[in-house]
Scaffold this active site. Structure first.
Site, PDB file in Angstrom:
ATOM      1  N   LYS A 200      68.515  40.067  43.703  1.00 49.04           N
ATOM      2  CA  LYS A 200      68.939  38.694  43.962  1.00 49.04           C
ATOM      3  C   LYS A 200      69.418  38.578  45.414  1.00 49.04           C
ATOM      4  O   LYS A 200      70.095  39.488  45.922  1.00 49.04           O
ATOM      5  CB  LYS A 200      70.077  38.296  43.023  1.00 49.04           C
TER       6      LYS A 200
ATOM      7  N   ASP B  52      64.667  37.621  44.654  1.00 52.13           N
ATOM      8  CA  ASP B  52      64.785  36.376  43.896  1.00 52.13           C
ATOM      9  C   ASP B  52      65.925  35.554  44.487  1.00 52.13           C
ATOM     10  O   ASP B  52      67.084  35.981  44.476  1.00 52.13           O
ATOM     11  CB  ASP B  52      65.048  36.676  42.421  1.00 52.13           C
TER      12      ASP B  52
ATOM     13  N   GLU C 151      60.627  35.340  44.870  1.00 53.25           N
ATOM     14  CA  GLU C 151      60.751  34.429  43.737  1.00 53.25           C
ATOM     15  C   GLU C 151      61.654  33.235  44.067  1.00 53.25           C
ATOM     16  O   GLU C 151      62.760  33.412  44.572  1.00 53.25           O
ATOM     17  CB  GLU C 151      61.312  35.186  42.522  1.00 53.25           C
TER      18      GLU C 151
ATOM     19  N   ASP D 285      59.724  30.078  39.522  1.00 56.57           N
ATOM     20  CA  ASP D 285      60.453  30.197  38.257  1.00 56.57           C
ATOM     21  C   ASP D 285      60.965  28.816  37.866  1.00 56.57           C
ATOM     22  O   ASP D 285      60.324  28.081  37.118  1.00 56.57           O
ATOM     23  CB  ASP D 285      61.581  31.219  38.442  1.00 56.57           C
TER      24      ASP D 285
ATOM     25  N   LYS E 267      59.298  31.972  31.692  1.00 55.64           N
ATOM     26  CA  LYS E 267      60.390  32.235  30.757  1.00 55.64           C
ATOM     27  C   LYS E 267      60.140  31.388  29.517  1.00 55.64           C
ATOM     28  O   LYS E 267      60.035  30.159  29.608  1.00 55.64           O
ATOM     29  CB  LYS E 267      61.738  31.906  31.381  1.00 55.64           C
TER      30      LYS E 267
END
Length: 382
Positions: free
Chosen positions: A176, A201, A226, A251, A275
């Site tokens: 992250k 991400d 991401e 995402d 997801k």
């Protein structure tokens, strides 16, 4: 019908639904760009039918900071809207893909829709005595997992964390990032681990004004970047992708098949993170997968720190052919201090997880632990 489902000797009839709120502490705080999470509040949905009980979960956050949904809002929407809608239109189920059609008139609220839909899929697969992944058309029985590491205080702490996960079998590392916790960290990681599959991400933490940063990150042999920009910035993502050789993976921007179609059409991405809960369930996830496959775009399965129930559904969908990349699927207690399934999910030293061949999601519910973590319970007859 285009798909061939196993024959049901007797139509599956929904008798009742149980909504259960549970809370499980995390082993340590998990920190994406929008804040830290210390425990996981989950809504567990149990669908009781004349032939089997199916399970799903709503892993939305407690605050509306990932998207507009929360666990509490999902509970409300299920009680006030989705369950009555289901009761009026689908008390008997001969095709679990019909659930998504029943909910098509509902605006967004994808996490809540997914929670009940995945539970029905589980019950149906059990009723026809098939593993869920086979019911979905999956052709893989081993799924490669990966780890997502929250923002750390220093680059050295991040390096030490990666080393500990590598010892546990994780080969793909996702880090992250957010402003101030990005280039220096990735440079340190790549210097320490020149060969690892490395992703970053951003969870929408940047804008096009940060293009210089992304051009620098482009030099660190990243597998993907991401969700660098805001969830509604599809056009800006297309502009950014044109400047980078590193694939952009979206995402939060991809909530539906239409989102995926538009993003692919304008070149806003090269990879999609699907997801199950974010897109409203297994049927929608499969539709996005199929469209992406037709257009040469690979996908993988992301995580919302689900319970083992949610992770089992993730394993099932990740068995589809176009899930080409390592998934955010990990051992049960990687993040959670405990889990409510048995046996618990374990990742092998080769970074793979084997999907159980048992019917439904393939795991039993640990009733003792489920009761232990439950703090609210409601039952609805059909």
């Amino acid at each position: 019908r285009q798909r061939q489902l196993p024959f049901l000797e007797e139509l599956m009839k929904i008798d009742s639904v149980t909504l259960r709120r549970i809370k499980i502490p995390l082993n340590e705080p998990f920190t994406p760009s929008f804040g830290s999470i210390t425990d996981k509040d989950l809504l567990i949905v149990e669908v009781h039918t004349n032939s089997a009980t199916g399970y799903g979960d709503d892993p939305a956050l407690s605050l509306p900071i990932y998207n507009e949904e929360t666990v509490a809002s999902g509970e409300l929407v299920l009680k006030e809207f989705l369950l009555p809608l289901l009761k009026r239109n689908l008390k008997t189920v001969d095709d679990p893909f019909d659930v998504a059609k029943v909910f098509k008139s509902v605006r967004r609220n994808y996490f809540a829709r997914s929670a009940i839909e995945t539970a029905i899929f589980d019950a149906y697969a059990k009723s026809v005595h098939k593993p869920l992944y086979q019911l979905l058309g999956g052709n893989k029985y081993r799924i490669e997992g990966g780890i997502s590491i929250g923002i750390k205080k220093t680059p050295q702490e991040l390096i030490d964390t990666i080393k500990s996960y590598q010892k546990n079998g994780y080969r793909r590392i996702k880090v992250k990032i957010k402003p101030g916790f990005d280039l220096e960290y990735i440079k340190a990681v790549r210097n320490e681990f020149p060969e690892i599959e490395l992703q970053v991400d951003a969870n929408s933490a940047y804008t096009l004004d940060d293009i210089d940063l992304f051009e620098k990150l482009d030099n660190y042999d990243l597998a993907l970047i991401e969700q660098p920009l805001g969830c509604e910035d599809i056009i800006d993502h297309a502009a950014l992708q044109k400047k980078l050789k590193t694939p952009i993976c979206l995402d939060e921007s991809i909530d539906s098949l239409d989102d995926a179609r538009q993003a692919i059409d304008i070149g806003a991405l090269k990879i999609i993170n699907i997801k199950v809960s974010r897109v409203g369930g297994l049927a929608n996830a499969k539709a996005i997968h199929d469209y992406a496959k037709e257009h040469g775009v690979g996908v993988w399965c992301g995580s919302m720190l689900e319970s083992g129930i949610g992770q089992a559904h993730n394993l099932a969908i990740a068995s589809l052919e176009n899930y080409r990349y390592s998934n955010d699927i990990m051992s049960s207690t990687c993040y959670l201090s405990d889990d409510i399934i048995k046996p618990q999910i374990e990742i092998g030293k080769d970074s793979f997880i084997t999907i159980p061949e048992r019917e439904g999601i393939g795991y039993d519910i640990d009733e003792e632990k489920l009761q232990k973590y439950t703090f609210k319970l409601e039952h609805f007859d059909f």
